[in-house]
Design an enzyme around this catalytic site. Sequence first.
Site, PDB file in Angstrom:
ATOM      1  CB  SER A   1       1.996   2.996  -3.408  1.00  9.13           C
ATOM      2  OG  SER A   1       0.718   3.464  -3.737  1.00  9.13           O
ATOM      3  CB  CYS A   2       0.656  -1.992  -1.217  1.00  8.83           C
ATOM      4  SG  CYS A   2       1.995  -2.120  -0.027  1.00  8.83           S
ATOM      5  CB  VAL A   3      -1.768  -0.623   2.910  1.00  7.38           C
ATOM      6  CG1 VAL A   3      -2.165   0.065   4.198  1.00  7.38           C
ATOM      7  CG2 VAL A   3      -2.980  -1.224   2.230  1.00  7.38           C
TER       8      VAL A   3
ATOM      9  NE  ARG B   1       5.804  -3.716   3.244  1.00  7.06           N
ATOM     10  CZ  ARG B   1       6.420  -4.826   3.569  1.00  7.06           C
ATOM     11  NH1 ARG B   1       7.073  -5.521   2.649  1.00  7.06           N
ATOM     12  NH2 ARG B   1       6.381  -5.278   4.797  1.00  7.06           N
TER      13      ARG B   1
END
Length: 92
Positions: free
Chosen positions: A27-29, A31
Amino acid sequence: MEKNYYELARQIITLVGGEDNIETFYSCVTRLRFTLLDYNQAIKNQDKIEELQGVMSVVVANGKFQIVIGRDVALAFEAILLEYPNLRKKTV
């Protein structure tokens, strides 16, 4: 209505083709980003994924199948790891 991240986790993993179709994910910020073995399985379900409560959109770019969750992405990511502990070894 409060979101059920465990149900969302089950729906997402099923619609991207199951645990066995996931090569890596993280995961990113905002998504969940998946590298899939067979993208066709996820792409054919793209509309269904976008209709899930808690999903804002789907983006296919840079060799990743990306599910935009927004600020609650960490909750969805953790729910996936709790529901599918074998996926921990596929996180990057």
